[in-house]
Scaffold this active site. Structure first.
Site, PDB file in Angstrom:
ATOM      1  N   CYS A  37       0.858  -1.154  -0.111  1.00  0.00           N
ATOM      2  CA  CYS A  37      -0.030   0.080   0.104  1.00  0.00           C
ATOM      3  C   CYS A  37       0.774   1.372  -0.132  1.00  0.00           C
ATOM      4  O   CYS A  37       0.556   2.403  -0.014  1.00  0.00           O
ATOM      5  CB  CYS A  37      -0.708  -0.110   1.270  1.00  0.00           C
ATOM      6  N   CYS A 106      -2.823   8.865   6.385  1.00  0.00           N
ATOM      7  CA  CYS A 106      -1.243   8.738   6.881  1.00  0.00           C
ATOM      8  C   CYS A 106      -1.418   8.935   8.686  1.00  0.00           C
ATOM      9  O   CYS A 106      -0.806   8.307   9.353  1.00  0.00           O
ATOM     10  CB  CYS A 106      -0.695   9.842   6.469  1.00  0.00           C
TER      11      CYS A 106
END
Ligand SMILES: Cc1ncc(COP(=O)(O)O)c(C=O)c1O
Lengths: 127, 421
Positions: A37, A106
């Site tokens: 990812c 994130c």
């Protein structure tokens, strides 16, 4: 993509990069994300007898926002109790770093990383 | 660059003169217009503004002459007759027109199309549209080096295949497909051979006769010409027919209506003329720079992998995976370099490069790749500076990478059960 000044600052001068001894009973390690990812975070905390996070270190494979999110969270959790650290929300990180929508994941990863580190510490303590 | 005067050099975009600006290393994305090209174009914006299709006066004739010279220059670099060259807005349009135009014209006789998984999006998307209309499309895989398997092509093309579309040079990995062999197979099977040569013109020798090419797409801005102009070569003998996409005044032999943009045509022509003249020397210079860059990087950094064949490759391209360092993170560190990345984060789709995936590059490796494109205005000094910058940042980011640690501890990263998110 334009990065916020805070992201750039953490990216260029990351705080608390490094590793703690993962076999130490007072150290909790969280490893989250996946290489496929494009981001992996390793976050470690060293917890004192009275439940205070004395030290925190990270290593991150990822974009600038992922590095900044992990750097920021190590700064934040130091000196906090594990309960306080575990209640940090990704939205706070995203807001502090002014992350654009595509980079929210994130901050989610950073929240997951601290939770994973705390849970690892607790498991070790319980064992 | 010897042919360029000091004044022309001064006319280069400021970013190519001003060393404070990032070093441009993205020549597959676009190229700066050569100052010599721009100089040739300018009068056609002002004094020589005529409509090249105006037949009744001097202004029109003058513009028409210029367009026809440009057409000859384009034809010359690919060994074609000028009558076989039509101007378009760029390679995207040329690819659409070639593939859809041929497919539609011959649909009652043949309704099968063959292309390759690593083609540019405009080819793949044109084919998808044709599939939706009921055409049958075969997407050939590529080998690990990025090249197609000729035996597989031979098996795939049938007497129901109207057109085979295989690019000359890939835009991400710079590999050169065996055009001559492909052309021979297509001719033998009676299928038309179209090739997207947006990245190939001026980089490799091209000859439509020798390579048995029936249609070829060309782009201006990839060859130091202007943006917004391209060309399509359409063979006359044996004649290739196509259904036009743009209807109107019947310009360009009815295949592409619309007033030709004289300055852009002139620019494309001049760009081809310069490329034809200088290709040999330019390739030699670029090969030296590219080898210098590649040797320095692999000599000083472990765990770096070249994507795509090194021999069957244009000298202006490198595509490298820097294992354990995420591409977008790396790009941020090398912000003094203008490069592009195969990482998902930099594309709108959030998928890592489909071209690298087609070579069998693992997703995690695709995330760590950079495309470095050098070209006409790249200097040795810039190459050296880029090398230092890349090595410094890769080392810094590896020190920060948990995957690099695991690798050094001998842990196989693919053996870990990662929670995909
Ligand atoms: C291989 C290839 N084909 C087609 C195109 C599209 O060209 P244009 O920008 O002229 O439409 C490009 C450029 O992006 C390309 O690299």
């Amino acid at each position: 993509m334009a990065y916020s000044e805070k992201v750039i600052d953490h990216y260029e001068k990351p705080r608390n990069v490094g590793s703690l001894d993962k076999n130490d009973a007072s150290v909790g390690t969280g490893l989250v994300g996946a290489p496929a990812c494009g981001d992996v975070m390793k976050l470690q905390i060293k917890v004192s007898e009275d439940g205070i996070i004395e030290d925190a270190k990270f290593k991150t494979f990822g974009c600038g926002s992922a590095i900044a999110s992990s750097s920021l969270i190590t700064e934040w959790v130091k000196g906090k109790t594990i309960e306080e650290a575990g209640s940090i929300k990704n939205t706070q990180i995203a807001e502090e770093l002014a992350l654009p929508p595509v980079k929210i994941h994130c901050s989610v990863l950073a929240e997951d990383a601290i939770k994973a580190a705390i849970s690892d510490y607790k498991t070790k303590k319980g064992a | 660059m010897s042919a360029m005067t000091a004044q022309q050099k001064n006319e280069l975009p400021h970013t190519l003169q001003n060393r404070k600006a990032p070093i441009y290393l993205d020549y597959q994305a676009t190229t700066p217009t050569d100052p010599r090209v721009m100089e040739k174009m300018l009068p056609f914006f002002s004094e020589q503004f005529g409509n090249p299709h105006s037949r009744s006066h001097f202004y029109g004739w003058e513009a028409e002459d210029a367009v026809e010279i440009a057409r000859e220059q384009v034809a010359s670099i690919i060994g074609a007759n000028p009558k076989e060259v039509i101007f378009t807005s760029g390679a995207t349009e040329s690819n659409n027109l070639a593939i859809k135009g041929v497919a539609h014209f011959y649909k009652d006789k043949r309704n099968h199309i063959v292309t390759v998984v690593t083609e540019h999006k405009c080819v793949l998307d044109s084919c998808r549209h044709l599939e939706q209309e009921g055409f049958e499309v075969t997407y050939l895989p590529v080998k690990e080096n990025g090249l197609i398997d000729l035996d597989l092509l031979r098996e795939t093309v049938t007497d129901n295949t109207s057109i085979v579309s295989v690019m000359g040079v890939n835009n991400e990995i710079g590999v050169i497909q065996p055009l001559k062999e492909i052309g021979a197979i297509c001719r033998e099977k009676g299928a038309f051979f179209h090739t997207d040569c947006a990245q190939a013109v001026g980089k490799i020798p091209l000859d439509v006769e020798d390579m048995k090419i029936d249609l070829m797409s060309i782009s201006g801005h990839k060859i130091y010409g202007p943006m917004g102009i391209g060309a399509l070569y359409v063979r006359r003998r044996p004649r290739v027919r196509l259904v036009p996409m743009i209807n109107g005044g019947g310009q360009e032999r009815g295949m592409r209506s619309g007033t030709l943009p004289t300055p852009l045509c002139v620019g494309l022509g001049e760009a081809c003329a310069i490329a034809e003249k200088e290709m040999g020397a330019e390739n030699e210079r670029l090969r030296r720079l590219r080898d210098r860059m590649y040797q320095s990087i692999v000599g000083r950094l472990p765990e770096v992998y070249l994507n795509g064949d090194m021999d069957q490759r244009i000298p202006g391209n490198l595509n490298i995976s820097f294992a354990f360092v995420e591409g977008e993170g790396l790009m941020m560190g090398i912000k003094d370099l203008a490069v592009s990345s195969g990482s998902a984060c930099t594309s709108a789709s959030l998928e890592p490069s489909y071209v690298l995936r087609a070579l069998g590059v693992e997703v995690e490796m695709a995330h760590t790749s950079l495309r470095i494109g050098i070209g006409r205005f790249t200097t040795e000094e810039e190459v050296d500076e880029a090398v230092e910058c890349i090595i410094r940042e890769v080392e810094r980011l590896r020190e920060m990478s948990p995957l690099w640690d695991m690798h050094n501890e001998g842990i196989d990263i693919s053996s870990i059960e990662w929670a995909e998110h």
